[in-house]
Scaffold this active site. Structure first.
Site, PDB file in Angstrom:
ATOM      1  N   LYS A  48       0.837  -1.315  -0.166  1.00 29.36           N
ATOM      2  CA  LYS A  48      -0.231   0.178  -0.034  1.00 29.36           C
ATOM      3  C   LYS A  48       0.616   1.240   0.236  1.00 29.36           C
ATOM      4  O   LYS A  48       1.787   1.303   0.763  1.00 29.36           O
ATOM      5  CB  LYS A  48      -0.872   0.072   1.006  1.00 29.36           C
ATOM      6  CG  LYS A  48      -2.168   1.338   1.114  1.00 29.36           C
ATOM      7  CD  LYS A  48      -1.684   2.222   1.841  1.00 29.36           C
ATOM      8  CE  LYS A  48      -0.981   2.436   3.722  1.00 29.36           C
ATOM      9  NZ  LYS A  48      -1.696   1.866   4.253  1.00 29.36           N
ATOM     10  N   ARG A  92     -10.096   2.032   6.723  1.00 25.28           N
ATOM     11  CA  ARG A  92      -9.530   0.422   8.089  1.00 25.28           C
ATOM     12  C   ARG A  92      -9.051   1.631   9.347  1.00 25.28           C
ATOM     13  O   ARG A  92      -9.087   0.934   9.905  1.00 25.28           O
ATOM     14  CB  ARG A  92      -8.298  -0.500   7.147  1.00 25.28           C
ATOM     15  CG  ARG A  92      -7.125   0.760   6.410  1.00 25.28           C
ATOM     16  CD  ARG A  92      -6.508   1.164   7.428  1.00 25.28           C
ATOM     17  NE  ARG A  92      -4.571   1.109   7.107  1.00 25.28           N
ATOM     18  CZ  ARG A  92      -3.992   1.700   7.616  1.00 25.28           C
ATOM     19  NH1 ARG A  92      -3.822   3.154   8.718  1.00 25.28           N
ATOM     20  NH2 ARG A  92      -2.538   1.976   7.369  1.00 25.28           N
ATOM     21  N   GLN A 120     -10.828  11.828   8.303  1.00 28.01           N
ATOM     22  CA  GLN A 120     -10.350  11.491   8.687  1.00 28.01           C
ATOM     23  C   GLN A 120     -11.646  11.828  10.656  1.00 28.01           C
ATOM     24  O   GLN A 120     -12.137  10.627  10.890  1.00 28.01           O
ATOM     25  CB  GLN A 120      -9.147  11.057   9.379  1.00 28.01           C
ATOM     26  CG  GLN A 120      -8.838   9.821  10.484  1.00 28.01           C
ATOM     27  CD  GLN A 120      -9.494   8.268   9.782  1.00 28.01           C
ATOM     28  OE1 GLN A 120     -10.079   8.113  10.411  1.00 28.01           O
ATOM     29  NE2 GLN A 120      -9.516   7.955   8.507  1.00 28.01           N
ATOM     30  N   GLY A 203      -3.507  10.511  14.518  1.00 26.58           N
ATOM     31  CA  GLY A 203      -2.843  11.453  13.602  1.00 26.58           C
ATOM     32  C   GLY A 203      -1.279  11.653  13.827  1.00 26.58           C
ATOM     33  O   GLY A 203      -0.722  11.364  13.269  1.00 26.58           O
ATOM     34  N   ASP A 205       1.347   9.540  13.119  1.00 25.76           N
ATOM     35  CA  ASP A 205       1.470   8.318  13.019  1.00 25.76           C
ATOM     36  C   ASP A 205       2.844   8.349  11.505  1.00 25.76           C
ATOM     37  O   ASP A 205       3.654   7.808  11.157  1.00 25.76           O
ATOM     38  CB  ASP A 205       1.055   8.259  11.526  1.00 25.76           C
ATOM     39  CG  ASP A 205       0.546   9.272  10.587  1.00 25.76           C
ATOM     40  OD1 ASP A 205       0.681  10.107  10.332  1.00 25.76           O
ATOM     41  OD2 ASP A 205      -0.142   8.959   8.854  1.00 25.76           O
ATOM     42  N   LYS A 209       5.490  13.573  14.265  1.00 16.22           N
ATOM     43  CA  LYS A 209       3.927  14.646  14.986  1.00 16.22           C
ATOM     44  C   LYS A 209       3.409  14.263  15.773  1.00 16.22           C
ATOM     45  O   LYS A 209       4.258  13.030  16.913  1.00 16.22           O
ATOM     46  CB  LYS A 209       2.924  13.861  13.512  1.00 16.22           C
ATOM     47  CG  LYS A 209       2.684  13.939  11.897  1.00 16.22           C
ATOM     48  CD  LYS A 209       1.621  13.441  11.617  1.00 16.22           C
ATOM     49  CE  LYS A 209       1.485  13.328  10.522  1.00 16.22           C
ATOM     50  NZ  LYS A 209       0.893  12.843   9.125  1.00 16.22           N
TER      51      LYS A 209
END
Length: 294
Positions: A48, A92, A120, A203, A205, A209
């Site tokens: 992905k 997902r 999201q 958030g 990830d 962050k």
């Protein structure tokens, strides 16, 4: 159910997931993740690629894009290209938030707090509809225009939405809080979190962050990772470990709770945190679900 099964398989050691491939950009700001892996003795494996470029809306473009490539685990041949433009990643991720809330949030949710106003932030709330009867939402954002658009979108779905630019107003009334922003600085402080609160952080990830004060994780009764190995390098857990407010032996994986090896919430007044950095097994499972319907 497929995503739950994937998390359980991952924590059982039945999933091969190499380290995340990642590129971060500053001008304009954005990041691209490459996540891939396979479940042992399954029929396929998935690669992905998903990107988030946060200035895109200024140009009338979506902030997210991407695709999934599905290969045969028996021959290595490409079977399907899912040009989903990041949609399946969004879904997902929202499903994982719903699963985390199922096992970790209080049985009675007074109000749902959401940090963020993007897709999201919308999907996370929408996927809670079958879990709780609560339809009260308090949304935090940096832009009044975006907050108004968020309020309108959720009210069309049957929610009652209050908007704010003050984090205190979210934490004061919400016992289920979801953070879904690309923030690089904490949005919530430890002294704002009331007993009985569950936080799902989605958030953060990348290593850059951060949405939560590291003291929150040190204060929590239960800290859950989607992947402990990933969360040692990115997300809220990595920040808390670096700050010394949390120790690795205090961590639990979501799959361990799903499979029943570890208990989730056990008391009404517990503070719980789920750090969801996004694991390739989620992409594997949602890609399989889509391909089964083709």
């Amino acid at each position: 159910p497929l995503i739950e099964e994937g998390f359980a398989a991952y924590s059982d050691g039945r999933v091969v997931v190499p380290p995340v491939g990642e590129m971060s950009f500053s001008a304009p700001p954005g990041d691209t993740h490459i996540k891939y892996g396979y479940i042992r003795d399954d029929d396929s494996f998935v690669v992905k690629i998903a990107s988030g470029f946060y200035d895109n809306p200024k140009q009338g473009l979506p902030s997210n894009s991407g695709l999934m490539l599905v290969f045969s685990q028996h021959t290595g041949l490409l079977q399907t290209v899912l040009l989903d433009e990041g949609y399946l990643t969004d879904v997902r991720t929202a499903v994982a938030g719903r699963i985390a809330a199922q096992y970790l949030a209080a049985s009675e949710i007074g109000a749902i707090g959401i940090f963020g106003t993007g897709i999201q932030a919308r999907l996370q709330v929408l996927h809670l509809r079958n879990l709780t009867q609560c339809r009260r939402v308090v949304a935090w954002g940096r832009s009044d225009e975006n907050l108004e658009a968020y309020r309108h979108a959720l009210e069309q779905e049957g929610f009652s939405v209050a908007t704010t630019r003050d984090a205190d107003e979210v934490a004061a009334v919400c016992n289920l809080i979801i953070t879904a922003t690309p923030s690089a600085t904490p949005l919530l402080c430890a002294d704002q979190i009331r007993p009985g609160t569950h936080i799902t952080a989605v958030g953060s990830d990348t290593p850059q962050k951060q949405e939560l004060d590291p003291v929150i994780l040190g204060k929590a009764d239960l800290v859950v990772a989607d992947s402990i190995s990933q969360c040692l390098e990115r997300g809220e857990i990595a920040k808390a470990l670096g700050a010394g407010t949390l120790h690795e032996d205090e961590l639990t994986e979501l799959g361990e709770i799903i499979s029943g090896r570890v208990q989730g919430r056990t008391a009404r007044d517990q503070i719980t945190v789920a750090d969801l950095t996004g694991v390739a097994v989620q992409d594997i499972q949602i890609a399989k679900a889509v391909c089964a319907g083709l």
